[in-house]
Design a protein around this motif. Sequence first.
Motif, mmCIF file in Angstrom:
data_model
loop_
_atom_site.group_PDB
_atom_site.id
_atom_site.type_symbol
_atom_site.label_atom_id
_atom_site.label_comp_id
_atom_site.label_asym_id
_atom_site.label_seq_id
_atom_site.Cartn_x
_atom_site.Cartn_y
_atom_site.Cartn_z
ATOM 1 N N TYR A 1 1.510 3.592 -1.315
ATOM 2 C CA TYR A 1 0.920 3.211 -0.503
ATOM 3 C C TYR A 1 -0.137 3.365 0.499
ATOM 4 O O TYR A 1 -0.072 4.804 0.908
ATOM 5 C CB TYR A 1 1.598 2.150 -0.003
ATOM 6 N N LEU A 2 -1.195 3.455 0.696
ATOM 7 C CA LEU A 2 -2.391 3.312 1.478
ATOM 8 C C LEU A 2 -2.504 3.240 3.361
ATOM 9 O O LEU A 2 -2.831 1.258 2.364
ATOM 10 C CB LEU A 2 -3.769 3.672 0.899
ATOM 11 N N LEU A 3 -1.936 3.563 3.985
ATOM 12 C CA LEU A 3 -2.154 2.951 5.009
ATOM 13 C C LEU A 3 -2.837 2.820 5.951
ATOM 14 O O LEU A 3 -3.993 4.377 5.830
ATOM 15 C CB LEU A 3 -0.676 3.457 6.025
ATOM 16 N N MET A 4 -3.623 1.309 6.260
ATOM 17 C CA MET A 4 -5.280 0.982 6.788
ATOM 18 C C MET A 4 -4.412 1.807 8.470
ATOM 19 O O MET A 4 -3.874 1.518 8.746
ATOM 20 C CB MET A 4 -5.711 0.251 6.222
ATOM 21 N N SER A 5 -5.985 2.110 8.598
ATOM 22 C CA SER A 5 -6.269 2.535 10.015
ATOM 23 C C SER A 5 -6.326 1.026 11.001
ATOM 24 O O SER A 5 -5.922 1.470 11.696
ATOM 25 C CB SER A 5 -7.794 3.060 10.467
ATOM 26 N N LYS A 6 -6.160 0.847 10.283
ATOM 27 C CA LYS A 6 -5.745 -1.138 10.412
ATOM 28 C C LYS A 6 -4.832 -1.053 11.973
ATOM 29 O O LYS A 6 -4.457 -1.830 12.782
ATOM 30 C CB LYS A 6 -6.404 -2.522 10.215
#
Length: 607
Positions: free
Chosen positions: A417-422
């Motif tokens: 899972y790539l967690l976004m800066s948002k």
Amino acid sequence: MDTANDLNLNKKTYGWTVRTVSALTSSLSVKIKLHHDGDQVEQGQIFLFNHFARFETFIPQFLMHQKSGAYCRSIAAGEFFRGNDTFANYLRSVGAVPHDMPELLPFLAEEILRGRKVIIFPEGGMVKDRRVLDDKGKYSIFSRTARERRKHHTGAAVLALTLNAFKMGIRALHADKDTMRLTQWVDRLNLENVEALMAAVEKPTFIIPANITFYPIRVRDNILSQGVELFTKGLSPRVAEELLIEGNILLRDTDMDVRLGDPVMPGKFWHLWEKKLLAPRVRKVSSMEELFELNFRRGSWFEKLSARAIGRTTLMLRDTYMYEMYKGVTLNLSHLASRLILMHVDRDQMTVNRELFHRTLYLAIKKAQAEPSLHLHRSLLDPETYAGVIKGSSKPLDQLITSAENTELIKQDDGHYLLMSKLKEEHGFDQVRIENPIAVYDNEMAPIQAARDVIEEAFEEAHDLSDHALALHRFDDEVQSYQWDKKAYDKPQHAEINNQRTATESGDPYLLTPEKSNGLGVVLVHGFLASPAELRGFADRLLTAGHPVIGVRLKGHGTSPWDLRDRTWKEWLSSVRRGFQIMSALTDKVCVVGFSSGGALALHMAA
């Protein structure tokens, strides 16, 4: 009170409104479930609810009347009562009163003494972000009008404490046999006689803190999002957001868990010296308005001391019932997953191994089940719903991840899972439900320290969780599944058929482990219309011979004929597979043995 004359509750209108709400909720997709352990509905006089969606302000009155037959007063925004239009008249007829009504609290106190219940939203408005703790861990919420965080309102505490003080004064008058002043209060409250007054006074003043939890919170995964874009171009973003989020709640399958907490008794917050200080003054007042003015008078030393005592007790009571209200959250799978996601963000771990994430979340679920203080949603109780988390194939988890992908909070890539800066960004009060539902879930469970603790523990332990320990958790799921299914098919509508059952043995699956294993585990599969008990004698003999044994329960068996009617052979085969997987983690070799239909299933799996 002149204003009160304009707020007469119309029982006929109230009645058809309750019937209409009942029919409407039956036709919509929102499922309302009221949880309470005792007789809070009957005992309670002041009910406090948190506030997340506009339509939920109509639900508590409906539930109170449905369960107890009582009529309720509720507080609505004053803007709805401007003028004398049809809607304002309707609100008055169903018990609503404006929040800016003169002498509001004295009016509500008198209504309680007349036998009505009062519903209050102490947050004072919708809390869309569900954020109720500030950076110091203290209760506060965002005020849209002030554009800053503020403390919760104290009106409910003032109402309860003053009402409690009034009851002390009336009891003192009754002890002195002051019939004249008692009769004056009877007339004031429009009661039948002194006996009716004393009956109202002798009822304890109970505050019932209640929590409303919605699950799931949907954002953009349905046709409503297209409709909102098409038809709301002329509306403000705030209104469009509310149409989308709250329309999803009403029109898509959504659970609305309403949980009543333990009663809070304001009388316990008075010191003995405070009671002695207030009692003489309370006995002398001639109106409820005068009694409430004791909170604000600052003239003589006596009045200052009284006001200080009331102020101290008010804040203590307010903090107590807010704590009780927020701990009533019905914890669901998205709460745990969202907290786990943000734990990684807090540690700046923006790339997360999916397999380890799923294992951690599953372990958190099992730890939550073992924590008695938590109120768990069925997404954390029914293994059929959550057990697939370990393989990343759970419907509730899929729904959350899909929603997070649609809102560009998470991406998936090569087992991660790539967690976004948002996820780190702050979003406006009227956008956060759409832009970051993960933060909303996390905020909602933030006041529940026990829930945060189980996730912290799972986070620390998951990496070293052995296959053996995992297998024991999975067997516990099999036990939980049996108990869940048995309860689901043990309702009045199932009784006629259930009562014809002749089986007396438990339908529980079993796991037997010898002190010293010989390395060959056995999976026992019972036959059609039977249960694991069918092969228990054989299981004991295998155990004596040194074999670990698991007696699986085929789905639908051991519970109710109604349950079996709804199952397929593929579900039975899945039961056997789970038993095999559990045993495979406990022994080097596994033998599957089945009787009758169980034998056919064993052969099918082996093939």
